[in-house]
Write a protein that holds these residues in place. Sequence first.
Motif, PDB file in Angstrom:
ATOM      1  N   VAL A  48       0.814  -1.201  -0.059  1.00  0.00           N
ATOM      2  CA  VAL A  48      -0.006  -0.097   0.000  1.00  0.00           C
ATOM      3  C   VAL A  48       1.016   1.409  -0.071  1.00  0.00           C
ATOM      4  CG1 VAL A  48      -1.685   1.418   1.175  1.00  0.00           C
ATOM      5  CG2 VAL A  48      -2.011  -1.095   1.561  1.00  0.00           C
ATOM      6  N   VAL A  49       0.664   2.027  -1.047  1.00  0.00           N
ATOM      7  CA  VAL A  49       1.466   3.356  -1.090  1.00  0.00           C
ATOM      8  C   VAL A  49       0.662   4.623  -1.025  1.00  0.00           C
ATOM      9  CG1 VAL A  49       3.114   2.374  -2.593  1.00  0.00           C
ATOM     10  CG2 VAL A  49       1.156   3.475  -3.581  1.00  0.00           C
ATOM     11  N   SER A  50      -0.838   4.418  -1.067  1.00  0.00           N
ATOM     12  CA  SER A  50      -1.490   5.651  -0.543  1.00  0.00           C
ATOM     13  C   SER A  50      -3.172   5.139  -0.142  1.00  0.00           C
ATOM     14  CB  SER A  50      -1.500   6.664  -1.496  1.00  0.00           C
ATOM     15  OG  SER A  50      -2.152   6.219  -2.664  1.00  0.00           O
ATOM     16  N   ALA A  51      -3.698   5.803   0.710  1.00  0.00           N
ATOM     17  CA  ALA A  51      -5.290   5.663   1.010  1.00  0.00           C
ATOM     18  C   ALA A  51      -5.752   6.803   1.238  1.00  0.00           C
ATOM     19  CB  ALA A  51      -5.124   4.435   2.055  1.00  0.00           C
ATOM     20  N   THR A  52      -6.898   7.029   0.639  1.00  0.00           N
ATOM     21  CA  THR A  52      -7.583   8.256   0.846  1.00  0.00           C
ATOM     22  C   THR A  52      -9.285   7.861   0.713  1.00  0.00           C
ATOM     23  OG1 THR A  52      -8.031   8.594  -1.523  1.00  0.00           O
ATOM     24  CG2 THR A  52      -6.026   9.582  -0.617  1.00  0.00           C
ATOM     25  N   SER A  53      -9.893   9.137   1.619  1.00  0.00           N
ATOM     26  CA  SER A  53     -11.306   8.802   1.720  1.00  0.00           C
ATOM     27  C   SER A  53     -11.785  10.120   1.154  1.00  0.00           C
ATOM     28  CB  SER A  53     -11.542   9.127   3.227  1.00  0.00           C
ATOM     29  OG  SER A  53     -12.745   9.640   3.544  1.00  0.00           O
ATOM     30  N   ALA A  63       1.084  -1.877   9.973  1.00  0.00           N
ATOM     31  CA  ALA A  63       2.131  -2.589  10.060  1.00  0.00           C
ATOM     32  C   ALA A  63       2.008  -3.969   9.324  1.00  0.00           C
ATOM     33  CB  ALA A  63       3.104  -2.939  11.378  1.00  0.00           C
ATOM     34  N   ASP A  64       0.734  -4.613   9.520  1.00  0.00           N
ATOM     35  CA  ASP A  64       0.544  -5.937   8.922  1.00  0.00           C
ATOM     36  C   ASP A  64      -0.195  -5.802   7.213  1.00  0.00           C
ATOM     37  OD1 ASP A  64      -2.059  -4.560   9.146  1.00  0.00           O
ATOM     38  OD2 ASP A  64      -2.912  -6.283  10.299  1.00  0.00           O
ATOM     39  N   GLY A  65       0.003  -4.504   6.776  1.00  0.00           N
ATOM     40  CA  GLY A  65      -0.486  -4.343   5.383  1.00  0.00           C
ATOM     41  C   GLY A  65      -1.831  -3.808   5.326  1.00  0.00           C
ATOM     42  N   SER A  66      -2.679  -3.727   6.414  1.00  0.00           N
ATOM     43  CA  SER A  66      -4.088  -3.287   6.322  1.00  0.00           C
ATOM     44  C   SER A  66      -4.154  -1.781   6.584  1.00  0.00           C
ATOM     45  CB  SER A  66      -5.022  -3.837   7.545  1.00  0.00           C
ATOM     46  OG  SER A  66      -4.129  -3.545   8.927  1.00  0.00           O
ATOM     47  N   VAL A  67      -5.212  -1.200   6.128  1.00  0.00           N
ATOM     48  CA  VAL A  67      -5.625   0.040   6.237  1.00  0.00           C
ATOM     49  C   VAL A  67      -6.693   0.506   7.377  1.00  0.00           C
ATOM     50  CG1 VAL A  67      -6.279   2.202   5.049  1.00  0.00           C
ATOM     51  CG2 VAL A  67      -4.726   0.681   4.048  1.00  0.00           C
ATOM     52  N   VAL A  80     -10.007   4.996  -1.511  1.00  0.00           N
ATOM     53  CA  VAL A  80      -9.304   4.501  -2.691  1.00  0.00           C
ATOM     54  C   VAL A  80      -7.793   3.991  -2.468  1.00  0.00           C
ATOM     55  CG1 VAL A  80      -8.193   5.420  -4.718  1.00  0.00           C
ATOM     56  CG2 VAL A  80     -10.348   6.115  -4.006  1.00  0.00           C
ATOM     57  N   LEU A  81      -7.478   3.037  -2.307  1.00  0.00           N
ATOM     58  CA  LEU A  81      -6.175   2.474  -1.966  1.00  0.00           C
ATOM     59  C   LEU A  81      -5.291   2.214  -3.300  1.00  0.00           C
ATOM     60  CD1 LEU A  81      -8.058   1.856   0.325  1.00  0.00           C
ATOM     61  CD2 LEU A  81      -6.863  -0.126   0.928  1.00  0.00           C
ATOM     62  N   THR A  82      -4.161   2.664  -3.031  1.00  0.00           N
ATOM     63  CA  THR A  82      -3.221   2.411  -4.304  1.00  0.00           C
ATOM     64  C   THR A  82      -2.057   1.488  -3.731  1.00  0.00           C
ATOM     65  OG1 THR A  82      -3.484   4.778  -5.202  1.00  0.00           O
ATOM     66  CG2 THR A  82      -1.778   3.859  -6.069  1.00  0.00           C
ATOM     67  N   LEU A  83      -1.909   0.400  -4.706  1.00  0.00           N
ATOM     68  CA  LEU A  83      -0.896  -0.481  -4.310  1.00  0.00           C
ATOM     69  C   LEU A  83       0.316  -0.609  -5.458  1.00  0.00           C
ATOM     70  CD1 LEU A  83      -3.865  -1.877  -3.537  1.00  0.00           C
ATOM     71  CD2 LEU A  83      -2.565  -3.577  -2.524  1.00  0.00           C
ATOM     72  N   ARG A  84       1.382  -1.068  -4.912  1.00  0.00           N
ATOM     73  CA  ARG A  84       2.567  -1.352  -5.826  1.00  0.00           C
ATOM     74  C   ARG A  84       2.937  -2.634  -5.744  1.00  0.00           C
ATOM     75  NH1 ARG A  84       6.419   3.243  -4.729  1.00  0.00           N
ATOM     76  NH2 ARG A  84       6.570   1.974  -2.851  1.00  0.00           N
ATOM     77  N   THR A  85       3.211  -3.342  -6.976  1.00  0.00           N
ATOM     78  CA  THR A  85       3.477  -4.535  -7.026  1.00  0.00           C
ATOM     79  C   THR A  85       4.553  -4.731  -8.237  1.00  0.00           C
ATOM     80  OG1 THR A  85       2.998  -6.983  -7.074  1.00  0.00           O
ATOM     81  CG2 THR A  85       1.770  -5.354  -8.150  1.00  0.00           C
ATOM     82  N   ALA A  97     -11.925  -7.784   5.145  1.00  0.00           N
ATOM     83  CA  ALA A  97     -12.394  -6.866   6.029  1.00  0.00           C
ATOM     84  C   ALA A  97     -12.212  -7.420   7.480  1.00  0.00           C
ATOM     85  CB  ALA A  97     -13.731  -6.729   5.929  1.00  0.00           C
ATOM     86  N   LEU A  98     -11.330  -6.604   8.322  1.00  0.00           N
ATOM     87  CA  LEU A  98     -10.724  -7.327   9.677  1.00  0.00           C
ATOM     88  C   LEU A  98     -11.286  -6.451  10.855  1.00  0.00           C
ATOM     89  CD1 LEU A  98      -7.064  -7.062   8.546  1.00  0.00           C
ATOM     90  CD2 LEU A  98      -8.552  -9.211   8.489  1.00  0.00           C
ATOM     91  N   PRO A  99     -11.610  -7.460  11.782  1.00  0.00           N
ATOM     92  CA  PRO A  99     -12.188  -6.553  13.042  1.00  0.00           C
ATOM     93  C   PRO A  99     -11.150  -6.055  13.597  1.00  0.00           C
ATOM     94  CG  PRO A  99     -11.798  -8.933  13.573  1.00  0.00           C
ATOM     95  CD  PRO A  99     -11.572  -8.778  12.022  1.00  0.00           C
ATOM     96  N   ASP A 100     -11.587  -4.972  14.507  1.00  0.00           N
ATOM     97  CA  ASP A 100     -10.270  -3.984  15.190  1.00  0.00           C
ATOM     98  C   ASP A 100     -11.112  -3.431  16.276  1.00  0.00           C
ATOM     99  OD1 ASP A 100      -7.532  -2.867  14.342  1.00  0.00           O
ATOM    100  OD2 ASP A 100      -8.742  -1.373  15.510  1.00  0.00           O
TER     101      ASP A 100
END
Length: 222
Positions: A48-53, A63-67, A80-85, A97-100
Amino acid sequence: AARARLREAIAGAEAALRTIPADEAQQREVFFAAMQKDGGLQWPVAEVVSATSSNGSTLTAQADGSVLASGANPATDRHVLTLRTEASDLRMLCVEALPDASLPEGKVGRAPNGNAVLESIRLAVRPLGSTADFTPVPFVWASADYEQDDGDYRVVNALRDDELGFAVGAHQRPAQPVRALFLAEAPFGGQGGSELRVELDYDSVYPQHVFGRVRLHVGTLG
């Protein structure tokens, strides 16, 4: 042969979605191992390189790659999540979708009851380092390990923006992750790496029904 491989991959993915161990870390390990074994799917690194609302929420990479979403909690939103691979010939997108503990009732959604409805999902791609427009990548199949069953809230609804949406029924059961798989119409991601833009739209009639913590994975067919 390619079609047979695809059928095997889908069957393996659906089998993995039905495997639900007890805790989140174990779930994740078992889930992806099962898809690799049974469906031939591989899960290369995507950062993940950016995340916007669109409506003022704060999205913070973990740290685990989630947002994780926090702060403003609007009635509707678009993340909007932007990833690089560096991977190529990708075919699958997995949305976790993870509980928190920071979310209502420690569940996956930002609504007061912890539920969420994903109205639609879109993927677009461009070469790594390019400033060209993103190219849309249509999805043709979807499956999830849980769908809310008191109405038409199937995950396939997220393939089109028709005001139905995919509801996860988090208010109906104890806090636990929900995973959805989306199959692209054709391979995406080229040699030299790619930038991926994933849009998650939360525009249902149910206010604040937004995933609060999301992790994305991209997959190739083995």
